[in-house]
Design a protein around this motif. Structure first.
Motif, PDB file in Angstrom:
ATOM      1  N   GLN A 364       0.840  -1.210   0.000  1.00 22.36           N
ATOM      2  CA  GLN A 364       0.000   0.000   0.000  1.00 22.36           C
ATOM      3  C   GLN A 364       0.871   1.254   0.000  1.00 22.36           C
ATOM      4  N   MET A 365       2.018   1.177   0.670  1.00 24.13           N
ATOM      5  CA  MET A 365       2.956   2.304   0.669  1.00 24.13           C
ATOM      6  C   MET A 365       3.804   2.206  -0.593  1.00 24.13           C
ATOM      7  N   THR A 366       3.588   3.114  -1.521  1.00 17.95           N
ATOM      8  CA  THR A 366       4.251   3.011  -2.821  1.00 17.95           C
ATOM      9  C   THR A 366       5.600   3.722  -2.858  1.00 17.95           C
ATOM     10  N   ASP A 367       6.056   4.249  -1.720  1.00 20.14           N
ATOM     11  CA  ASP A 367       7.404   4.816  -1.662  1.00 20.14           C
ATOM     12  C   ASP A 367       8.062   4.327  -0.380  1.00 20.14           C
ATOM     13  N   MET A 368       8.631   3.140  -0.448  1.00 19.01           N
ATOM     14  CA  MET A 368       9.244   2.524   0.718  1.00 19.01           C
ATOM     15  C   MET A 368      10.516   3.240   1.142  1.00 19.01           C
ATOM     16  N   ALA A 369      11.018   4.147   0.299  1.00 17.17           N
ATOM     17  CA  ALA A 369      12.214   4.897   0.660  1.00 17.17           C
ATOM     18  C   ALA A 369      11.969   5.744   1.905  1.00 17.17           C
ATOM     19  N   ILE A 370      10.779   6.284   2.040  1.00 18.76           N
ATOM     20  CA  ILE A 370      10.456   7.105   3.211  1.00 18.76           C
ATOM     21  C   ILE A 370      10.505   6.250   4.473  1.00 18.76           C
ATOM     22  N   TYR A 371       9.863   5.094   4.398  1.00 16.30           N
ATOM     23  CA  TYR A 371       9.833   4.197   5.546  1.00 16.30           C
ATOM     24  C   TYR A 371      11.228   3.661   5.859  1.00 16.30           C
ATOM     25  N   GLY A 372      11.976   3.320   4.819  1.00 12.89           N
ATOM     26  CA  GLY A 372      13.327   2.804   5.032  1.00 12.89           C
ATOM     27  C   GLY A 372      14.222   3.811   5.716  1.00 12.89           C
TER      28      GLY A 372
END
Length: 464
Positions: A364-372
């Motif tokens: 659902q989160m299409t930008d895992m860079a933020i979470y990473g």
């Protein structure tokens, strides 16, 4: 508890972009040079012409290809083309770096002069095995190793921000965005593959903590390094034009009004192929002279075919990297995770599944860079965010193996056609003139010989 600030997201897609500045005035010496800038092509060509063996050695040291994409040549260009640079080098008041280095320097009022390992691994200056600056690589580009920033991991307590409204926050992670997405996805197993659909298209395949060099056109990069843990490596392929091909159709060609038309796209696959080689082709093809082409057009082709072909170019590029990865490692990809702004389009995921013949998943989160980035920053103060869990969008392939093979062979044919178009007409004309010259010469020789034979025959006939 210390507050944390993940640096990653503001550095999106800028891992090879560089600049230089005066450490006394804190002002840039020149405009930042973007990762797609090809003005350094001549530097690469000159170095290759001098000693090809040294070029190969630098590639072995860094895990990269000696091309204008990476930062080393750009830094050399700045040094060679900036006024008063010699004086600044002598006084050691010049600073060089990618954008992460510049931002940390500014935010800490010059107290921190660092870069993280993921950005450093894209400079053509770092020894990919030791994770330190390579003296030989720096000498190759004539960049003093003493003026480069200190290489750090992607997650540690670097220092406190002293500027802007962020004053007082701890910098806990510095990451190149694609690499942060790999960390956010908890990619630790050899063979895990992610394709990031953004302005470019980047595909990474985890190979573990041991350095491995590709024999099939991929580069080796540091996926991430957390604090004192070993660096995790990945094989990578990319094209500098991914989603920007859609932007080109919209802004330059006026074929689309908005990206929302992608969601409404409902058209079957055709034999229209779009190779968006606007800046040449990078890994795994390495064809810097390639030009963008659209081929397979017929009288029945409409704008929807072109839009689908542009979307499929990301999928075929991903296929290129997966094929190279399998040849390098013997590991057959069984699943692909996609990320990035263009991964929101379900039909694009369906195209990818049909072209690869394996499951394609998206969270659902299409930008895992933020979470990473946040996960790495939290780790710096001993907080474990864990793995991000969310419902997955999974696309299953619907094509046969024969259909996939047939279309991929046509894509490779389109790739071949995109090369060689940049040769100047003068080169072509000179070659033609040379051919014509010898053709005329052959014609004159044959004509003269034929005439002499005829005269001899006439003389002999008269004697009889």
């Amino acid at each position: 508890m210390l507050k944390i600030f993940g640096m990653l997201y503001v550095l999106q897609l800028m891992r090879e972009t560089v600049l230089a500045w005066n450490s006394e005035t804190h002002k840039p010496l020149y405009n930042a040079i973007h990762y797609t800038d090809t003005r350094t092509d001549t530097i690469i060509q000159e170095n290759e012409s001098k000693n090809l063996n040294i070029v190969k050695e630098i590639e072995d040291i860094t895990g990269l290809r000696v091309t204008s994409l990476f930062s080393g040549a750009k830094l050399k260009w700045i040094i060679d083309n900036t006024s008063n640079i010699t004086q600044l080098l002598t006084m050691k008041t010049i600073k060089l770096g990618t954008l992460d280095t510049w931002l940390v320097w500014k935010l800490t009022k010059g107290k921190l002069y660092v870069t993280d390992i993921t950005n450093a691994s894209r400079t053509l200056l770092m020894d990919i095995k030791s994770c330190e600056w390579s003296l030989k690589a720096c000498q190759f580009f004539n960049i003093p190793i003493s003026i480069l920033p200190t290489i750090k991991s992607s997650s540690e307590q670097y220092g406190i921000i002293e500027e802007t409204c962020l004053k007082g926050l701890l910098i806990g992670s510095i990451f190149a965005n694609h690499h942060a997405a790999l960390y956010g996805l908890n990619y630790t197993r050899i063979g895990q593959i992610m394709s990031r659909y953004c302005d470019s298209c980047i595909v990474s395949c985890i190979i573990g903590t041991e350095f491995t060099k590709s024999k099939n056109g991929l580069i080796t990069t540091v996926a991430y390094k957390i604090d004192n843990e070993p660096a995790v490596y990945a094989l990578e392929g990319w094209t500098s034009i991914g989603g920007k091909a859609i932007e080109w159709l919209r802004n330059n060609m006026k074929i689309m009004a908005t990206d929302e038309e992608i969601k409404l796209l409902n058209i079957n696959a055709s034999d229209v192929y779009f190779v968006p080689a606007f800046n040449g082709l990078a890994a795994p093809h390495w064809k810097p002279d390639a030009k963008g082409i659209i081929c397979g057009i017929t009288h029945y082709t409409n704008k929807n075919h072109l839009i689908r072909a542009a979307l499929e170019s990301l999928c075929f590029h991903t296929k290129d990297v997966c094929v190279a990865f399998e040849r390098d490692t013997g590991i057959t990809p069984y699943q692909l995770t996609v990320d990035g702004p263009y991964s929101v389009y379900s039909n694009l995921l369906n195209y990818q599944a049909d072209i690869l013949g394996i499951e394609v998943e998206r969270s659902q989160m299409t930008d895992m860079a933020i979470y990473g980035s946040a996960k790495a920053a939290a780790h710096a103060i001993n907080i474990e965010l864990g793995n991000y869990q969310s419902p997955l969008k999974i696309s299953e392939p619907t094509t046969t193996e024969m259909e996939r093979k047939n279309r991929y062979l046509k894509w490779l044919k389109a790739i071949r056609r995109s090369s060689g178009l940049s040769k100047s007409q003068l080169q072509v004309n000179q070659k033609s003139e040379k051919l014509d010259k010898y053709s005329i010469l052959r014609t004159k020789i044959l004509s003269t010989a034929y005439l002499m034979v005829m005269m001899v025959m006439m003389v002999l006939s008269d004697k009889n």
